[in-house]
Design an enzyme around this catalytic site. Sequence first.
Site, mmCIF file in Angstrom:
data_model
loop_
_atom_site.group_PDB
_atom_site.id
_atom_site.type_symbol
_atom_site.label_atom_id
_atom_site.label_comp_id
_atom_site.label_asym_id
_atom_site.label_seq_id
_atom_site.Cartn_x
_atom_site.Cartn_y
_atom_site.Cartn_z
ATOM 1 N N ARG A 98 12.044 3.544 6.063
ATOM 2 C CA ARG A 98 11.420 3.545 4.729
ATOM 3 C C ARG A 98 10.869 4.925 4.383
ATOM 4 O O ARG A 98 10.565 5.196 3.222
ATOM 5 C CB ARG A 98 10.295 2.512 4.666
ATOM 6 C CG ARG A 98 10.756 1.083 4.859
ATOM 7 C CD ARG A 98 9.575 0.149 5.054
ATOM 8 N NE ARG A 98 8.706 0.121 3.888
ATOM 9 C CZ ARG A 98 7.491 -0.441 3.878
ATOM 10 N NH1 ARG A 98 6.990 -0.974 4.984
ATOM 11 N NH2 ARG A 98 6.781 -0.443 2.769
ATOM 12 N N ASP A 150 -4.043 -1.767 -0.389
ATOM 13 C CA ASP A 150 -2.906 -2.570 0.040
ATOM 14 C C ASP A 150 -3.364 -4.034 -0.003
ATOM 15 O O ASP A 150 -4.530 -4.333 -0.276
ATOM 16 C CB ASP A 150 -2.452 -2.142 1.432
ATOM 17 C CG ASP A 150 -1.004 -2.538 1.742
ATOM 18 O OD1 ASP A 150 -0.440 -3.372 1.009
ATOM 19 O OD2 ASP A 150 -0.444 -2.011 2.718
ATOM 20 N N LYS A 198 2.652 5.549 -1.500
ATOM 21 C CA LYS A 198 2.023 4.766 -0.438
ATOM 22 C C LYS A 198 2.477 5.324 0.908
ATOM 23 O O LYS A 198 3.485 6.031 0.963
ATOM 24 C CB LYS A 198 2.377 3.282 -0.583
ATOM 25 C CG LYS A 198 3.884 2.978 -0.550
ATOM 26 C CD LYS A 198 4.155 1.518 -0.843
ATOM 27 C CE LYS A 198 5.639 1.225 -0.670
ATOM 28 N NZ LYS A 198 5.985 -0.148 -1.037
ATOM 29 N N HIS A 199 1.739 5.050 1.986
ATOM 30 C CA HIS A 199 0.471 4.342 2.093
ATOM 31 C C HIS A 199 -0.556 5.398 2.441
ATOM 32 O O HIS A 199 -0.648 5.796 3.604
ATOM 33 C CB HIS A 199 0.515 3.276 3.166
ATOM 34 C CG HIS A 199 1.627 2.295 3.026
ATOM 35 N ND1 HIS A 199 2.953 2.585 3.352
ATOM 36 C CD2 HIS A 199 1.634 1.016 2.572
ATOM 37 C CE1 HIS A 199 3.704 1.519 3.143
ATOM 38 N NE2 HIS A 199 2.942 0.543 2.659
ATOM 39 N N ASP A 215 7.746 -4.295 -5.255
ATOM 40 C CA ASP A 215 8.176 -3.342 -4.229
ATOM 41 C C ASP A 215 9.693 -3.254 -4.273
ATOM 42 O O ASP A 215 10.384 -4.174 -3.814
ATOM 43 C CB ASP A 215 7.762 -3.824 -2.832
ATOM 44 C CG ASP A 215 6.262 -3.796 -2.625
ATOM 45 O OD1 ASP A 215 5.723 -2.705 -2.410
ATOM 46 O OD2 ASP A 215 5.646 -4.878 -2.663
ATOM 47 N N HIS A 266 0.502 -5.897 8.512
ATOM 48 C CA HIS A 266 0.591 -7.276 8.048
ATOM 49 C C HIS A 266 0.006 -8.233 9.089
ATOM 50 O O HIS A 266 -0.478 -9.314 8.738
ATOM 51 C CB HIS A 266 2.048 -7.665 7.783
ATOM 52 C CG HIS A 266 2.642 -7.001 6.581
ATOM 53 N ND1 HIS A 266 3.229 -5.764 6.640
ATOM 54 C CD2 HIS A 266 2.746 -7.411 5.294
ATOM 55 C CE1 HIS A 266 3.664 -5.426 5.443
ATOM 56 N NE2 HIS A 266 3.386 -6.410 4.612
ATOM 57 N N ARG A 271 13.030 -6.290 -3.408
ATOM 58 C CA ARG A 271 12.814 -7.677 -3.855
ATOM 59 C C ARG A 271 13.941 -8.162 -4.768
ATOM 60 O O ARG A 271 14.237 -9.350 -4.809
ATOM 61 C CB ARG A 271 11.477 -7.805 -4.582
ATOM 62 C CG ARG A 271 10.288 -7.166 -3.877
ATOM 63 C CD ARG A 271 10.083 -7.619 -2.464
ATOM 64 N NE ARG A 271 8.842 -7.069 -1.916
ATOM 65 C CZ ARG A 271 8.546 -7.038 -0.642
ATOM 66 N NH1 ARG A 271 9.398 -7.499 0.265
ATOM 67 N NH2 ARG A 271 7.402 -6.515 -0.220
#
Length: 343
Positions: free
Chosen positions: A140, A253, A170-171, A64, A183, A72
């Site tokens: 985002r 996901d 996504k998503h 990601d 999450h 990352r």
Amino acid sequence: MSVSAALYGLQGPELLPGEKAFFRDADPWGIILFGRNVDRPKQLARLCASLRDGLGRDLPIFIDQEGGRVQRLKAPTWRAAPPAARFGELWDRDPELAIEAVRLNHILLAAELKDAGIDVDFAPCCDLQIEGADAVIGDRAFHADPDPVSALATAALDGLRDQGVAGVIKHIPGHGRADADSHFKLPVVRTPADELRETDLAAFKGVSGATMAMTAHVVFTAFDAELCATLSRTVIADIIRGEIGFDGLLMSDDLSMQALDGSLRQRGEGAARAGCEILMHCNGDMKEMVEIAHAAPRLDGQAKERAIAAEAERGPRAAHDTRELTARLEGCFRDAGLEPPAP
């Protein structure tokens, strides 16, 4: 013989002997990396090489790398890329400059990934900025309106492809309206179907050139009052494949997220039955990965054809001067009277 229709994470910056043995036995289609796997450029390149050597093939390696909060490969070792919302601000000043800036930004992102041996990016987000929704998406997302989201996401995919990096939208069919972070909790969206068609679905429908997409762990009561998109045959068949018309490789996901109930095997089997063609598990927990391995089918038939088409985007890279691209990216913002992203 076909590979397993799965994508797994690993625990740290080196491939452990137990992970190597599991991956060789499970034979997943690909691997996903996270911040815990990333230290320095040489270490990351060695890790990617060891993963491919361990499985004996040039498997896709995912990460990601959106920019902003979800990045990352972090500064100062790597470039601090701006969040998607900055390009939405630019769109409101000058759509053509915004499209060019997104393309340049994603060429730069992809160049760093390619240098490390990573060739698939879980980007761009095609979710909408929705006022009052949970902040998990927020900046985002490119914009609150579907047309700029579609155009900028298409430009992002073009930029990644310039460097031989495939993108994953996504998503799908949309996470921007979620009332919770999937999450930790299952989000439920109660927006009427007609409004969803004009907004969230339209954003995904307008994207060109996407060969892969990731589902949303979100319940859309207008389409399926009980099951989230990842587990809903109705949402995948009628909405994602039908109304949106997405015909690429569809992956779940992360199945270890707390939005989902049941054992990992039950989650994997449910996602596969619903129409997810790749099962993704991210946290590197070996016991959980074994459960997913029992649930994951072989990658065959139309899913295999879609995977081959997606892998074909991992091609040669174009040659660029990074400093020149960075200057052009900054110039797009300056020309529109906006402060450029921090270098």
